[in-house]
Design a protein around this motif. Sequence first.
Motif, short mmCIF file in Angstrom:
data_model
loop_
_atom_site.label_atom_id
_atom_site.label_comp_id
_atom_site.label_asym_id
_atom_site.label_seq_id
_atom_site.Cartn_x
_atom_site.Cartn_y
_atom_site.Cartn_z
N LEU B 22 0.83 -1.21 0.00
CA LEU B 22 0.00 0.00 0.00
C LEU B 22 0.87 1.25 0.00
O LEU B 22 0.65 2.18 -0.76
CB LEU B 22 -0.89 0.04 1.25
N GLY B 25 2.44 2.50 -3.16
CA GLY B 25 1.61 3.21 -4.13
C GLY B 25 1.50 4.70 -3.84
O GLY B 25 0.98 5.45 -4.64
N VAL B 26 1.96 5.13 -2.68
CA VAL B 26 1.82 6.53 -2.28
C VAL B 26 3.05 7.32 -2.75
O VAL B 26 4.16 6.86 -2.59
CB VAL B 26 1.70 6.61 -0.74
N GLU B 38 -4.43 8.52 4.12
CA GLU B 38 -5.65 8.29 3.37
C GLU B 38 -5.67 9.14 2.10
O GLU B 38 -6.41 10.11 2.01
CB GLU B 38 -6.87 8.63 4.23
N PRO B 39 -4.84 8.80 1.13
CA PRO B 39 -4.82 9.60 -0.10
C PRO B 39 -6.10 9.38 -0.89
O PRO B 39 -6.82 8.41 -0.67
CB PRO B 39 -3.63 9.03 -0.86
N ARG B 41 -7.18 8.38 -4.43
CA ARG B 41 -6.48 7.70 -5.51
C ARG B 41 -7.13 7.97 -6.86
O ARG B 41 -8.35 8.14 -6.94
CB ARG B 41 -6.48 6.19 -5.26
N THR B 43 -7.85 6.11 -10.42
CA THR B 43 -7.81 4.79 -11.04
C THR B 43 -7.14 4.89 -12.41
O THR B 43 -6.92 5.99 -12.93
CB THR B 43 -9.23 4.22 -11.23
N ASP B 44 -6.87 3.73 -13.01
CA ASP B 44 -6.22 3.70 -14.33
C ASP B 44 -7.02 4.48 -15.36
O ASP B 44 -6.47 5.28 -16.12
CB ASP B 44 -6.06 2.25 -14.81
N PHE B 94 -2.69 15.13 -5.19
CA PHE B 94 -2.41 13.70 -5.31
C PHE B 94 -1.99 13.42 -6.74
O PHE B 94 -2.78 13.62 -7.66
CB PHE B 94 -3.65 12.88 -4.95
N ARG B 96 -0.33 10.98 -9.85
CA ARG B 96 -0.07 9.62 -10.29
C ARG B 96 0.27 9.66 -11.77
O ARG B 96 -0.49 10.25 -12.56
CB ARG B 96 -1.31 8.75 -10.06
N SER B 115 -11.57 6.86 -4.06
CA SER B 115 -10.91 6.79 -5.36
C SER B 115 -11.70 7.59 -6.38
O SER B 115 -12.92 7.69 -6.28
CB SER B 115 -10.81 5.35 -5.85
N ASP B 117 -12.61 7.68 -10.29
CA ASP B 117 -12.63 6.81 -11.46
C ASP B 117 -13.21 7.61 -12.64
O ASP B 117 -13.85 8.64 -12.45
CB ASP B 117 -13.53 5.60 -11.15
#
Lengths: 328, 149
Positions: B22, B25-26, B38-39, B41, B43-44, B94, B96, B115, B117
């Motif tokens: 976990l 991934g941060v 508690e980020p 996130r 999704t792809d 955040f 990514r 998350s 999405d």
Amino acid sequence: MGKVARMIGDGLVCVQCIDIIHFLQGITTNDCATLERRGARPQYSALLNSQGRFLYDMHLHRTREEKRVLLADVDKQSVPDLIKLLRRYKLRANVDVADVSDEHAVWVRFGADAEGVLQPDCWPPDARYSTLGQRKLLPRGDDSCLLQDDPVADPAAYQQWRFEHGIAEGAEIPAGSAVPLEYNLDGLRGISFTKGCYVGQELIARAHFRGVVRKRLMPLALAPGADAAALSPGADVHARGAVRPVGRMALVAPPRALAVLRLQPALAAAAAALGLQKEAYSGGEPAPELHIGGTGDGPIVVPRRPEWWPATWGHEDTGDAAAQAAAG
Amino acid sequence: MFLQRCRPCLLRALALAARNSLLAGVPASEVGSASAEEPVRLTDSAVERLRELLADVAKPGEKMLRLTVEAGGCSGFSYSFNLDAGARDDDLTFERDGVALVVDAVSYEFVRGASVDFVDSLIKSTFEVVENPNSASSCGCGSSFTPKS
């Protein structure tokens, strides 16, 4: 002859926001966009919880000077909770909420021939139903707008007048549990079905577009000679000979009372009391009378269909009324 | 905890492994700060869609996706998304795979650990908040929610 009364339980909440229409539009039941217009008339509206249950109702008044400010005329009892709720919804919005009950008073003018006698330009008609009378905010202590020949009435007389028309308001409607459509907020022009999302909208829209509201708040009269003491809020109302109650007493202010009743038996009893046998209950039998309590010897009550009700109410499922009665 | 005490070796090893993965991934910059726990996130599919949207922007990193929580919507509070020029002082960022999501501090309290999405369906094509641990219930279309009290 019209009568004038100052509302005793009136509370005023001032809501100020840069984009006030946007802020209120997401949380109130009526379409606030109509308040954007200069000179817009007051609007009746409500706040619900996310389960679609009633919390507070209000008349929203546009102030003449400031378009970022609206005054909400609400039940005095609800003011602290309403302010708390609005502050909870505030988040990042630039919203200022304050209790201004000390600065303004709510006045109503009402009477059997209100529309004919009263000067229509002076006070706006009640946003819910014009026959109910007129409603206006005045600064505290200002009675200059009152007509000299209007007698000042007891606020209790205004409650009797509302009850005669089958209209409850404010803390009379149980917060957190009342179903807004059962308290007729749709017929009282308090709900917009075209405005889009607001808190509780999903359940209200579902009930509305399904097309059938089975129970509604109705005015009741006691049969002559009946004991008014037997009327108490929460008491079950039964049709003679039926085990399942037709509904229950909601508000009692002798000699008048309001009850939330299933429309089919209640409207049949109302029609039977007027001698209109065409709305026969089922199988051609005359509709049974309604009485308080399940024992069969409670006082008889006579429901009445208010004049302002849309003609469709209570007839949405006429086609299978007999089947409904059999199933009920 | 109770389970770990019963069968210490195997379960603790598994739990540690899960926690490490976990943390991996941060983003490194956030480890140790409040948001690292508690980020929010991406999704792809959200990353992919955001890249497409930002492809037109001249300089990379010039625009970011902003998530705001406002009052209103069927369930009480609703999510709103827009492309914003940059982060403000009280924003949490955040990142990514080269794209960024920003959430202001007030809104963040409602979306910790959720998350974002991107859904592309017949009824809508939109960014959407999914798996929000702060939401007690949400409306049918998913654009509003009731926070846990």
